[in-house]
Structures are given as structure tokens and as C-alpha cells.
Design an enzyme around this catalytic site. Structure first.
Site, PDB file in Angstrom:
ATOM      1  N   SER A  23      33.423  -3.575 -16.034  1.00  0.00           N
ATOM      2  CA  SER A  23      34.380  -4.651 -15.794  1.00  0.00           C
ATOM      3  C   SER A  23      34.005  -5.371 -14.512  1.00  0.00           C
ATOM      4  O   SER A  23      33.065  -4.978 -13.818  1.00  0.00           O
ATOM      5  CB  SER A  23      35.786  -4.069 -15.668  1.00  0.00           C
ATOM      6  OG  SER A  23      35.868  -3.353 -14.454  1.00  0.00           O
ATOM      7  N   LYS A  24      34.760  -6.422 -14.231  1.00  0.00           N
ATOM      8  CA  LYS A  24      34.442  -7.286 -13.088  1.00  0.00           C
ATOM      9  C   LYS A  24      34.222  -6.521 -11.792  1.00  0.00           C
ATOM     10  O   LYS A  24      33.417  -6.927 -10.963  1.00  0.00           O
ATOM     11  CB  LYS A  24      35.541  -8.322 -12.892  1.00  0.00           C
ATOM     12  CG  LYS A  24      35.381  -9.469 -13.852  1.00  0.00           C
ATOM     13  CD  LYS A  24      36.204 -10.658 -13.433  1.00  0.00           C
ATOM     14  CE  LYS A  24      36.071 -11.742 -14.495  1.00  0.00           C
ATOM     15  NZ  LYS A  24      37.343 -12.227 -14.981  1.00  0.00           N
TER      16      LYS A  24
END
Ligand code: GLU
Length: 487
Positions: free
Chosen positions: A253-254
Site C-alpha cells: 500500500s501507499k
């Protein structure tokens, strides 16, 4: 495998295309190409609050950039369109009617707050949070009362209390207990179909033979199987591949860094490298091969390769592959791809002599890891960007450096011949005159000519700079030494 599999990639345009989704698209695309089937692109845009046209445009653009072209989908009509869910609302409404008529669904008037209350109560009593069927047995009078209060119903599917079992082509038999699943919403109170409902209808009507998607959809598949049964549709084959993980083994994820295709694109990764990397991730090819073209991957494709354990995203490996692909490009192609990055670093390639510029690019090509690196590699060829870095100053500060560059320059003033000959002779001259050898000879010349301690081979740099520019730079380096001695 059926004769001509029909597979689909069904993104929701609610954000940038995540590399994990790009990998799902790649698996589907490879499956279709390997077996000569069809790759369908369907846009799942029924969540109006989260979908945006700009995301949709980027999505199509990123897929094209990756070379994952679709046979049917937006901009490519086929026999099973429309390919955007927002254009298929009538189809879903008709299918809802069928389930209502068969008494397999019921309207639910619960508000968000009521549902949340129920959820919290179940959590408190340590029970699995799910819908407990409050509206399942309302009689028509009770329904009318709710409707009169202005409550708009959603529609819930009556989940049969039987276990659900299906075969997964990667994982084998998958089982879910019916009792743990509450009646789920198939049409929202705003009239929009929920994902599980629309996806079953579409996959069926679009004659999809294989649904290949991430393992995070396994529990959705259980719900979808119930709907296939309810409609009397033959379900497609399912394959749930592992997800891409970050270094900490959590879903990528980010917070792990760059995760969207757009970001990698902006950072100067080539589509060939990204595709190769995503195809390689979590799988292995015969002979330990790691560099494979899209076509080679299609040839070697098998679903089993999309291994069961999660694959850790390794940006270093991607960078390594990117450098290999950059090295393999011909100069004209490379220059074309570099164009936006050159503009971004303040270069106007159109204003430069094209042969000279081609030489520059060829000279630095092997040193590039990403296209975005270009500025810092070519600045040394431009007189107006010549600058002596602090590392370089340390070299010029050393004993004898001035003698080396002065004697090198002295020779240049009167030299003639090819740049290769001049360079070799000037080095020879500097060596004799200054007594410098090895590093003590080459480093002062390098930093005086380029302003930097690192760069491409010096004779090549010299050939591109030419005698006049070289002389000017030697003088500037000499002046710096002089000033520095005074100071
Ligand atoms: N729109 C869904 C998603 O983006 C599609 C999942 C599926 O492939 O069924 O997650």
C-alpha cells in the site's frame, strides 16, 4: 481449458491503477493471449461517490501504456457491450425483478445507524458481525409503513444456510459455512447494484469463462456462487492469485512507497520493465530466466505460476530490470521516450544538434536506471550547466592537480587531429610534464572537464565536448584553484 477462454479485467475507477491490479490485468491478458481467447475490459463504476472520469481515463491510458490491449471494452465494441456498468443499469434492474419474483430477495429498510448499532451489539457479545435478517420477514403492511416514512429500501439476498464450496484453479477446493454469512445487499437504497450482484450478471452475460483475480476476493466469490445458483447460471472457473506484499509482508500500500502504475511511469520506468517485473513477481521461469519479453511471458504462461504465497515487491529488482531495458533501446527510441523527462529537467532537445545530442545520449545510456535520471547524467555536456561540485573541488585541491590540468590544457591549445588522438596525446603530455600517474592524473582531468568525480569514459566525454569547450573548462578549473589558494 476451453477452446477460446474469455477473461476480463474489471477495475473500479476509484483511484490510480495499483500495480497489484495491473498484475491481475496482466495475468488475464496473458491467459487470453496464451490460449488465443479474448480479454475483456469492463469498467465497474457503480459506486458514484468514489468513481471519477479522470481515474477512468488514466486507467485506460495506463493499460495501453503497459501494452495490455483489450479485445472488447471501452472504445472497442464487441457483442457483449456496453462495457461500463453505469450503462447497464437496466440489465441489473431486470435481474432484480427476477429474484424478487422468485422470492429470493427482500427489501430492507434499515438505516445506516440501525445497521451500525446491530454490528456493535454483535461485536460486544463476541459474535460475528453480520446482518441478522431484521427485515427478512416483514409483512406487506410493515413494509408499507416503512415506505410511508420515506425510507428507501435496499434489496438483500436471502442467504441459504448451506455451506458453499467451489474449486479454485490455483488453490483447490474452497469452503465457506453459510451460517456465518448474513443476507447481503444486492441493490442499494439509491437503486445502484452492489458489486457482487452486478459482477455475476455481467460475467454471465459477457460469457466469461475464467475469473482471475486477487485472493482478497475469495469471500466475494462465495457470495457470487450463491447468486449463480439463484439465477441458475453456470459459474465460470475461478482462480484467486496471491497479492503483492510490502517488505513487511503486509499488503502493498501507499505507506510502502510508490504503488501505482502512474507513479512508476512518472519516475521514468519503461512499460516493458514493469510488465516483466510484474510477470516475474512471485513466479519463476525455466532456467531461472528473469528478463522476458511480453511475448515470451505469454508463451510460458500458466495459472499455477501465480503462486499461492504472497510476493514481496522489490523496487531494487524493478530498477535493475529497468536499467537493462533502457540499455537495450536504440538511441532514437530512447530519445523519444526521454522527451518529457528532458523537458522536465529544462532541456529543449529540438534546439540541439541532433547528431551531437544522439552522441550524448549514447554515451550516458548505460548509466541510466530510470528515464528521470537523464538530467543529472547529461548536464556535464552543457557549458552553461558546468559547475564544479564539492567532491570535485577536493580533487582539484590536491597537490599536483593544477600541474596536471595546466599541462593537459597547454597541449590542447596547439593540438590538431582527431579528438581521440588529441585526447590521448594530451594525457601523455600531462603525464610527462606533471609526473602524475593513474588516479592522480585522470581525476584532475575528469573533474576539470566535467566538474564531477563520476561520469562516462573521459575520452568519449572529450570527443563530445570538443577542444574549445574543454579549454574553457580547464581554465575555469585553474581559476578556481588559483582563487582557492589565495583565499
Ligand atoms: N471492480 C472490482 C475491483 O476492482 C473487480 C473485482 C473482480 O475482478 O471481480 O476490485
Amino acid at each position: 481449458m476451453v477452446d477460446k477462454p474469455r477473461v476480463r479485467f474489471a477495475p473500479s475507477p476509484t483511484g490510480e491503477l495499483h500495480v497489484g491490479n495491473a498484475r491481475t490485468a496482466l495475468f488475464n491478458w496473458m491467459l487470453a493471449r496464451h490460449h488465443g481467447g479474448s480479454f475483456v475490459l469492463r469498467i465497474e463504476d457503480t459506486d458514484e461517490s468514489r468513481s471519477a472520469l479522470s481515474y477512468q481515463i488514466n486507467l485506460l491510458d495506463d493499460l495501453k501504456w503497459l501494452g495490455l490491449t483489450w479485445d472488447e471494452g471501452p472504445g472497442k465494441d464487441g457483442a457483449y457491450g456496453p462495457y461500463k456498468q453505469s450503462e447497464r443499469l437496466g440489465i441489473y434492474a431486470d435481474h432484480l425483478k427476477k429474484l424478487i419474483a422468485a422470492d429470493l430477495v427482500y427489501p430492507c429498510y434499515c438505516t445506516e445507524e440501525e445497521l451500525e448499532e446491530e454490528r456493535q451489539a454483535l461485536i460486544l457479545s463476541k459474535r460475528m458481525p453480520r446482518y441478522m435478517g431484521k427485515c427478512r420477514n416483514l409483512n406487506s403492511q410493515q413494509r408499507e409503513v416503512h415506505a410511508a416514512q420515506g425510507r428507501k429500501p435496499s434489496y438483500r439476498f436471502k442467504v441459504p444456510q448451506v455451506p458453499i464450496e467451489f474449486n479454485d484453479l490455483i488453490r483447490g477446493t474452497i469452503k465457506f459455512e453459510g451460517e456465518s454469512i448474513g443476507d447481503f445487499i444486492i441493490v442499494r437504497s439509491n437503486g445502484m447494484p452492489a458489486y457482487n450482484f452486478a459482477v455475476v450478471i455481467d460475467d454471465h452475460l459477457m460469457a466469461i469463462t475464467h475469473v482471475v483475480r486477487g485472493e482478497d476476493h475469495l469471500s466475494n466469490t462465495a457470495l457470487q456462487m450463491m447468486l449463480y445458483r439463484a439465477f441458475g447460471f453456470e459459474p465460470p472457473a475461478f482462480a484467486h492469485h496471491c497479492l503483492i506484499l510490502g517488505k513487511d509482508h503486509a499488503k502493498l500500500s501507499k505507506r510502502h512507497g510508490s504503488v501505482s502504475v502512474g507513479e512508476f511511469r512518472k519516475q521514468g520506468f519503461l512499460p516493458e520493465a514493469l510488465i516483466n517485473y510484474l510477470g516475474l513477481l512471485g513466479s519463476s521461469f525455466t532456467g531461472g530466466r528473469e528478463v522476458l519479453s511480453q511475448m515470451e511471458m505469454v508463451e510460458a504462461f500458466s495459472l499455477e505460476r501465480a503462486s499461492r504465497s504472497g510476493a514481496v515487491f522489490d523496487e531494487e529488482k524493478l530498477r535493475w530490470l529497468n536499467a537493462i531495458y533502457i540499455r537495450s533501446l536504440n538511441a532514437n527510441d530512447l530519445i523519444m521516450r526521454l522527451h518529457p523527462f528532458l523537458l522536465e529537467s529544462g532541456y529543449l532537445p529540438e534546439t540541439l544538434d541532433s547528431q551531437w545530442f544522439k552522441n550524448v545520449i549514447e554515451t550516458v545510456q548505460d548509466e541510466l536506471t530510470t528515464l528521470a535520471d537523464i538530467g543529472e547524467h547529461i548536464d556535464l555536456f552543457f557549458d552553461d550547466r558546468y559547475e564544479i561540485t564539492s567532491d570535485a573541488k577536493q580533487i582539484l585541491d590536491a597537490e599536483n592537480a593544477r600541474k596536471v590540468i595546466r599541462s593537459f590544457g597547454e597541449y590542447l591549445e596547439h593540438a590538431s587531429g582527431s579528438s581521440q588522438e588529441i585526447y590521448a596525446a594530451a594525457i601523455e603530455h600531462a603525464k610527462e610534464k606533471s609526473g602524475g600517474k593513474g588516479r592522480n592524473l585522470f581525476m584532475p582531468v575528469r573533474v576539470a572537464l566535467t566538474g564531477k568525480v563520476k561520469g562516462p569514459e573521459l575520452d568519449k566525454v572529450f570527443a563530445i565536448l570538443g577542444k574549445d569547450s574543454a579549454c574553457k573548462r580547464l581554465k575555469r578549473a585553474d581559476q578556481w584553484i588559483f582563487k582557492n589558494m589565495e583565499g
